[in-house]
Scaffold this motif. Structure first.
Motif, PDB file in Angstrom:
ATOM      1  N   VAL A 128      29.855  10.518  23.633  1.00 11.73           N
ATOM      2  CA  VAL A 128      30.882  10.557  22.582  1.00 11.73           C
ATOM      3  C   VAL A 128      30.222  10.865  21.238  1.00 11.73           C
ATOM      4  CG1 VAL A 128      32.531   9.140  21.289  1.00 11.73           C
ATOM      5  CG2 VAL A 128      32.527   9.082  23.793  1.00 11.73           C
ATOM      6  N   ALA A 129      29.107  10.221  20.959  1.00 12.18           N
ATOM      7  CA  ALA A 129      28.394  10.459  19.692  1.00 12.18           C
ATOM      8  C   ALA A 129      27.926  11.912  19.591  1.00 12.18           C
ATOM      9  CB  ALA A 129      27.205   9.516  19.561  1.00 12.18           C
ATOM     10  N   ALA A 130      27.472  12.479  20.699  1.00 10.27           N
ATOM     11  CA  ALA A 130      27.022  13.880  20.691  1.00 10.27           C
ATOM     12  C   ALA A 130      28.173  14.813  20.349  1.00 10.27           C
ATOM     13  CB  ALA A 130      26.437  14.253  22.050  1.00 10.27           C
ATOM     14  N   PHE A 131      29.331  14.563  20.932  1.00  7.42           N
ATOM     15  CA  PHE A 131      30.472  15.454  20.692  1.00  7.42           C
ATOM     16  C   PHE A 131      31.106  15.205  19.322  1.00  7.42           C
ATOM     17  CE2 PHE A 131      30.293  15.187  25.424  1.00  7.42           C
ATOM     18  CZ  PHE A 131      29.636  16.396  25.568  1.00  7.42           C
ATOM     19  N   GLN A 132      31.062  13.969  18.852  1.00 12.21           N
ATOM     20  CA  GLN A 132      31.533  13.699  17.493  1.00 12.21           C
ATOM     21  C   GLN A 132      30.647  14.407  16.476  1.00 12.21           C
ATOM     22  OE1 GLN A 132      31.461   9.399  17.600  1.00 12.21           O
ATOM     23  NE2 GLN A 132      33.697   9.289  17.783  1.00 12.21           N
ATOM     24  N   TYR A 133      29.346  14.357  16.702  1.00  8.78           N
ATOM     25  CA  TYR A 133      28.422  15.046  15.811  1.00  8.78           C
ATOM     26  C   TYR A 133      28.710  16.550  15.818  1.00  8.78           C
ATOM     27  CZ  TYR A 133      24.315  17.283  13.947  1.00  8.78           C
ATOM     28  OH  TYR A 133      23.490  18.098  13.216  1.00  8.78           O
ATOM     29  N   ARG A 153      37.546  22.230  17.885  1.00  5.74           N
ATOM     30  CA  ARG A 153      37.599  20.789  17.621  1.00  5.74           C
ATOM     31  C   ARG A 153      38.639  20.082  18.486  1.00  5.74           C
ATOM     32  NH1 ARG A 153      36.860  20.964  11.076  1.00  5.74           N
ATOM     33  NH2 ARG A 153      34.574  20.784  11.083  1.00  5.74           N
ATOM     34  N   ALA A 154      39.722  20.760  18.800  1.00  3.45           N
ATOM     35  CA  ALA A 154      40.750  20.143  19.645  1.00  3.45           C
ATOM     36  C   ALA A 154      40.180  19.792  21.020  1.00  3.45           C
ATOM     37  CB  ALA A 154      41.954  21.074  19.777  1.00  3.45           C
ATOM     38  N   TYR A 155      39.384  20.682  21.577  1.00  3.01           N
ATOM     39  CA  TYR A 155      38.789  20.399  22.888  1.00  3.01           C
ATOM     40  C   TYR A 155      37.677  19.353  22.784  1.00  3.01           C
ATOM     41  CZ  TYR A 155      41.635  24.090  24.818  1.00  3.01           C
ATOM     42  OH  TYR A 155      42.703  24.853  25.216  1.00  3.01           O
ATOM     43  N   LEU A 156      36.919  19.367  21.702  1.00  2.94           N
ATOM     44  CA  LEU A 156      35.924  18.305  21.498  1.00  2.94           C
ATOM     45  C   LEU A 156      36.623  16.962  21.410  1.00  2.94           C
ATOM     46  CD1 LEU A 156      33.577  20.075  18.944  1.00  2.94           C
ATOM     47  CD2 LEU A 156      32.903  19.253  21.213  1.00  2.94           C
ATOM     48  N   ASP A 157      37.718  16.892  20.664  1.00  4.92           N
ATOM     49  CA  ASP A 157      38.472  15.640  20.567  1.00  4.92           C
ATOM     50  C   ASP A 157      39.006  15.214  21.931  1.00  4.92           C
ATOM     51  OD1 ASP A 157      38.066  15.194  17.850  1.00  4.92           O
ATOM     52  OD2 ASP A 157      39.897  16.270  17.254  1.00  4.92           O
ATOM     53  N   TYR A 158      39.405  16.165  22.729  1.00  4.73           N
ATOM     54  CA  TYR A 158      39.910  15.864  24.063  1.00  4.73           C
ATOM     55  C   TYR A 158      38.825  15.179  24.908  1.00  4.73           C
ATOM     56  CZ  TYR A 158      42.479  16.556  28.428  1.00  4.73           C
ATOM     57  OH  TYR A 158      43.146  16.359  29.618  1.00  4.73           O
ATOM     58  N   VAL A 159      37.611  15.720  24.851  1.00  3.34           N
ATOM     59  CA  VAL A 159      36.500  15.118  25.588  1.00  3.34           C
ATOM     60  C   VAL A 159      36.142  13.752  25.008  1.00  3.34           C
ATOM     61  CG1 VAL A 159      34.037  15.357  26.142  1.00  3.34           C
ATOM     62  CG2 VAL A 159      35.552  17.304  26.373  1.00  3.34           C
ATOM     63  N   ILE A 160      36.096  13.657  23.690  1.00  6.74           N
ATOM     64  CA  ILE A 160      35.775  12.387  23.035  1.00  6.74           C
ATOM     65  C   ILE A 160      36.755  11.306  23.461  1.00  6.74           C
ATOM     66  CG2 ILE A 160      35.799  11.213  20.777  1.00  6.74           C
ATOM     67  CD1 ILE A 160      34.663  13.943  19.633  1.00  6.74           C
ATOM     68  N   ASN A 161      38.033  11.627  23.450  1.00  7.19           N
ATOM     69  CA  ASN A 161      39.052  10.647  23.834  1.00  7.19           C
ATOM     70  C   ASN A 161      38.942  10.279  25.311  1.00  7.19           C
ATOM     71  OD1 ASN A 161      40.138  10.460  21.255  1.00  7.19           O
ATOM     72  ND2 ASN A 161      41.544  12.149  21.614  1.00  7.19           N
ATOM     73  N   ALA A 162      38.633  11.252  26.150  1.00  4.22           N
ATOM     74  CA  ALA A 162      38.521  10.987  27.586  1.00  4.22           C
ATOM     75  C   ALA A 162      37.328  10.083  27.904  1.00  4.22           C
ATOM     76  CB  ALA A 162      38.395  12.291  28.347  1.00  4.22           C
ATOM     77  N   LEU A 163      36.246  10.211  27.163  1.00  2.86           N
ATOM     78  CA  LEU A 163      35.040   9.418  27.439  1.00  2.86           C
ATOM     79  C   LEU A 163      34.990   8.105  26.658  1.00  2.86           C
ATOM     80  CD1 LEU A 163      32.323  12.236  27.565  1.00  2.86           C
ATOM     81  CD2 LEU A 163      33.472  11.093  29.479  1.00  2.86           C
TER      82      LEU A 163
END
Length: 164
Positions: A128-133, A153-163
């Protein structure tokens, strides 16, 4: 592979109807954003090695304990696997940008991922930290256009929320 188009068609077919006006509006919006998504996919492809390295380096700097004995990055092989996993998710984000839907992420990255990480004692918060960065580091117009950045960013947020 699931995309907005296949989702609309599948839903209409399952209901035994033609796609509705709102279904077609959804497809139209997806098509209108296609150029921005493809730009984001192209930029990500061109610089993915640097993005992966930078995101992974940030994780190990933020969570230095991960390199201690018994932790997820206690050997060069395990560290390489962490970078590999970041690369894997970014590749799935790239695929999602191309198809215009979360299908690749859902099917090959998110389904069961949290359970696998728990079973292997791998901290999802590091990913999550890697994708937030990566999300926060990306900048328009330096990296891509504002529209492409919004899609990425929408897809990064999707992964962040999923993990998370």
């Amino acid at each position: 592979m699931k995309s907005v188009v296949t989702t609309v068609i599948t839903a209409a077919d399952a209901a035994g109807r033609f796609p509705s006006g709102s279904d077609l509006e959804s497809v139209q919006g997806n098509i209108q954003r296609a150029a921005a998504r493809l730009e984001a996919a192209e930029k990500l492809s061109a610089g993915h090695d640097a993005v992966v390295k930078e995101a992974g380096d940030v994780v190990f700097k933020k969570y230095p304990y991960l390199k201690q004995a018994g932790e997820a990055g206690d050997s060069a092989e395990k560290v390489a696997k962490c970078y590999r996993d970041i690369d894997h998710y970014l590749r799935l984000i790239n695929y999602s940008l191309v198809v215009g839907g979360t299908g690749p992420l859902d099917e090959w990255g998110i389904s069961g991922a949290r359970e696998v990480y728990r079973a292997l004692n791998l901290p999802t918060q590091a990913y999550v930290a890697a994708f937030q960065y990566t999300r926060d580091r990306a900048c328009a117009p330096r990296d891509m256009s504002p529209q492409a950045l919004t899609e990425f960013r929408a897809y990064l947020d999707y992964v962040i929320n999923a993990l998370s």
